[in-house]
Write a protein that holds these residues in place. Structure first.
Motif, PDB file in Angstrom:
ATOM      1  N   LEU A 245       0.823  -1.195   0.000  1.00  0.00           N
ATOM      2  CA  LEU A 245       0.000   0.000   0.000  1.00  0.00           C
ATOM      3  C   LEU A 245       0.864   1.254   0.000  1.00  0.00           C
ATOM      4  O   LEU A 245       1.981   1.247   0.513  1.00  0.00           O
ATOM      5  N   PRO A 246       0.341   2.335  -0.588  1.00  0.00           N
ATOM      6  CA  PRO A 246       1.100   3.592  -0.570  1.00  0.00           C
ATOM      7  C   PRO A 246       1.240   4.107   0.865  1.00  0.00           C
ATOM      8  O   PRO A 246       0.426   3.767   1.732  1.00  0.00           O
ATOM      9  N   GLN A 247       2.259   4.906   1.099  1.00  0.00           N
ATOM     10  CA  GLN A 247       2.463   5.463   2.432  1.00  0.00           C
ATOM     11  C   GLN A 247       1.218   6.208   2.884  1.00  0.00           C
ATOM     12  O   GLN A 247       0.589   6.922   2.110  1.00  0.00           O
ATOM     13  N   GLY A 248       0.875   6.009   4.153  1.00  0.00           N
ATOM     14  CA  GLY A 248      -0.292   6.670   4.732  1.00  0.00           C
ATOM     15  C   GLY A 248      -1.569   5.867   4.607  1.00  0.00           C
ATOM     16  O   GLY A 248      -2.580   6.230   5.205  1.00  0.00           O
TER      17      GLY A 248
ATOM     18  N   ASN B 122     -14.690   4.779   1.755  1.00  0.00           N
ATOM     19  CA  ASN B 122     -13.636   5.679   1.266  1.00  0.00           C
ATOM     20  C   ASN B 122     -12.281   4.989   1.215  1.00  0.00           C
ATOM     21  O   ASN B 122     -11.485   5.255   0.303  1.00  0.00           O
ATOM     22  N   PHE B 123     -12.000   4.100   2.165  1.00  0.00           N
ATOM     23  CA  PHE B 123     -10.751   3.338   2.114  1.00  0.00           C
ATOM     24  C   PHE B 123     -10.681   2.534   0.816  1.00  0.00           C
ATOM     25  O   PHE B 123      -9.687   2.577   0.103  1.00  0.00           O
ATOM     26  N   PHE B 124     -11.739   1.790   0.507  1.00  0.00           N
ATOM     27  CA  PHE B 124     -11.710   0.945  -0.686  1.00  0.00           C
ATOM     28  C   PHE B 124     -11.746   1.755  -1.979  1.00  0.00           C
ATOM     29  O   PHE B 124     -11.175   1.338  -2.983  1.00  0.00           O
ATOM     30  N   ILE B 125     -12.379   2.921  -1.957  1.00  0.00           N
ATOM     31  CA  ILE B 125     -12.335   3.803  -3.128  1.00  0.00           C
ATOM     32  C   ILE B 125     -10.896   4.255  -3.361  1.00  0.00           C
ATOM     33  O   ILE B 125     -10.382   4.169  -4.481  1.00  0.00           O
ATOM     34  N   SER B 126     -10.215   4.716  -2.306  1.00  0.00           N
ATOM     35  CA  SER B 126      -8.818   5.171  -2.427  1.00  0.00           C
ATOM     36  C   SER B 126      -7.891   4.027  -2.804  1.00  0.00           C
ATOM     37  O   SER B 126      -7.037   4.175  -3.683  1.00  0.00           O
ATOM     38  N   TYR B 127      -8.039   2.903  -2.120  1.00  0.00           N
ATOM     39  CA  TYR B 127      -7.199   1.724  -2.354  1.00  0.00           C
ATOM     40  C   TYR B 127      -7.286   1.279  -3.816  1.00  0.00           C
ATOM     41  O   TYR B 127      -6.272   1.068  -4.477  1.00  0.00           O
ATOM     42  N   ASN B 128      -8.500   1.150  -4.326  1.00  0.00           N
ATOM     43  CA  ASN B 128      -8.692   0.712  -5.712  1.00  0.00           C
ATOM     44  C   ASN B 128      -8.216   1.761  -6.705  1.00  0.00           C
ATOM     45  O   ASN B 128      -7.650   1.415  -7.746  1.00  0.00           O
ATOM     46  N   SER B 129      -8.419   3.022  -6.404  1.00  0.00           N
ATOM     47  CA  SER B 129      -7.969   4.102  -7.285  1.00  0.00           C
ATOM     48  C   SER B 129      -6.458   4.046  -7.478  1.00  0.00           C
ATOM     49  O   SER B 129      -5.960   4.244  -8.589  1.00  0.00           O
ATOM     50  N   TYR B 130      -5.738   3.757  -6.408  1.00  0.00           N
ATOM     51  CA  TYR B 130      -4.281   3.665  -6.481  1.00  0.00           C
ATOM     52  C   TYR B 130      -3.840   2.589  -7.475  1.00  0.00           C
ATOM     53  O   TYR B 130      -2.816   2.700  -8.115  1.00  0.00           O
ATOM     54  N   TYR B 131      -4.653   1.540  -7.610  1.00  0.00           N
ATOM     55  CA  TYR B 131      -4.341   0.432  -8.520  1.00  0.00           C
ATOM     56  C   TYR B 131      -5.138   0.518  -9.825  1.00  0.00           C
ATOM     57  O   TYR B 131      -5.374  -0.487 -10.493  1.00  0.00           O
ATOM     58  N   ASP B 132      -5.579   1.741 -10.178  1.00  0.00           N
ATOM     59  CA  ASP B 132      -6.285   2.026 -11.431  1.00  0.00           C
ATOM     60  C   ASP B 132      -7.587   1.247 -11.590  1.00  0.00           C
ATOM     61  O   ASP B 132      -7.957   0.843 -12.697  1.00  0.00           O
ATOM     62  N   LYS B 133      -8.281   1.048 -10.486  1.00  0.00           N
ATOM     63  CA  LYS B 133      -9.612   0.440 -10.514  1.00  0.00           C
ATOM     64  C   LYS B 133     -10.592   1.420  -9.881  1.00  0.00           C
ATOM     65  O   LYS B 133     -10.208   2.264  -9.079  1.00  0.00           O
TER      66      LYS B 133
END
Length: 174
Positions: A33-36, A127-138
């Motif tokens: 996961l990205p920092q933070g 919001n966690f899963f929105i951010s998490y998936n966005s980081y991996y282009d989903k």
């Protein structure tokens, strides 16, 4: 309400996402996961199920302490977040996040329904899963809340899908 054994893949507050590899019988580092960004709760799955994404059904486990990768914890499933993920090909696949409470929990012992979880906490998970998936282009799209009864049907259906899938011949089984 029925209890289910949940297998933990990723401990809460973890920076690493692990994934169970059935063919090897081991957990493999899947993502960093990205920092933070850390998993807000223990993240695991219901064994012997298969969802639309081809993986077992996902479960967030609300526990007072972090569990460990590979831990089997008996939980009551109190509901879930109905969601789908859209991949880079714009294909939408249902990928709900169920919520479980360990039967041994003292802090969360009073929680028997998703209605007892504060809306703010549900929004934080979304919001966690929105951010998490966005980081991996989903794209992660939340579509509502599932009751314990809804989840019970989903588990039964995905268990039937697992047994249907398991009995189909594949190249690796020939």
């Amino acid at each position: 309400m029925k209890n289910y054994d949940i297998i933990i893949e990723t401990p809460k507050e973890g920076h690493f996402k692990y994934k169970f590899e059935p063919s090897a019988g081991m957990f493999k580092l899947n993502k960093i996961l990205p920092q933070g960004l850390v998993f807000p709760y223990d993240f695991g799955f219901v064994p012997y199920t298969v969802g639309e994404d081809g993986d077992p059904l996902d479960v967030l486990v609300f526990s007072e302490h972090a569990l460990f990768t590979g831990c089997v914890v008996e939980c009551r499933i109190i509901g879930g977040i109905q969601a789908s993920e859209m991949d880079e090909n714009k294909i939408s696949i249902r990928n709900d996040r169920l919520i479980g409470i360990p039967v041994l929990s003292k802090v969360y012992a009073h929680i028997n329904s998703i209605d007892q979880i504060e809306e703010e906490k549900i929004n934080e998970i979304k919001n966690f899963f929105i951010s998490y998936n966005s980081y991996y282009d989903k794209t992660f799209i939340t579509e509502g809340v599932l009751s314990a009864a809804d989840v019970e049907k989903l588990i039964k259906q995905s268990n039937n899908s697992y047994h249907h899938f398991k009995n189909k011949p594949t190249l690796s089984r020939l």
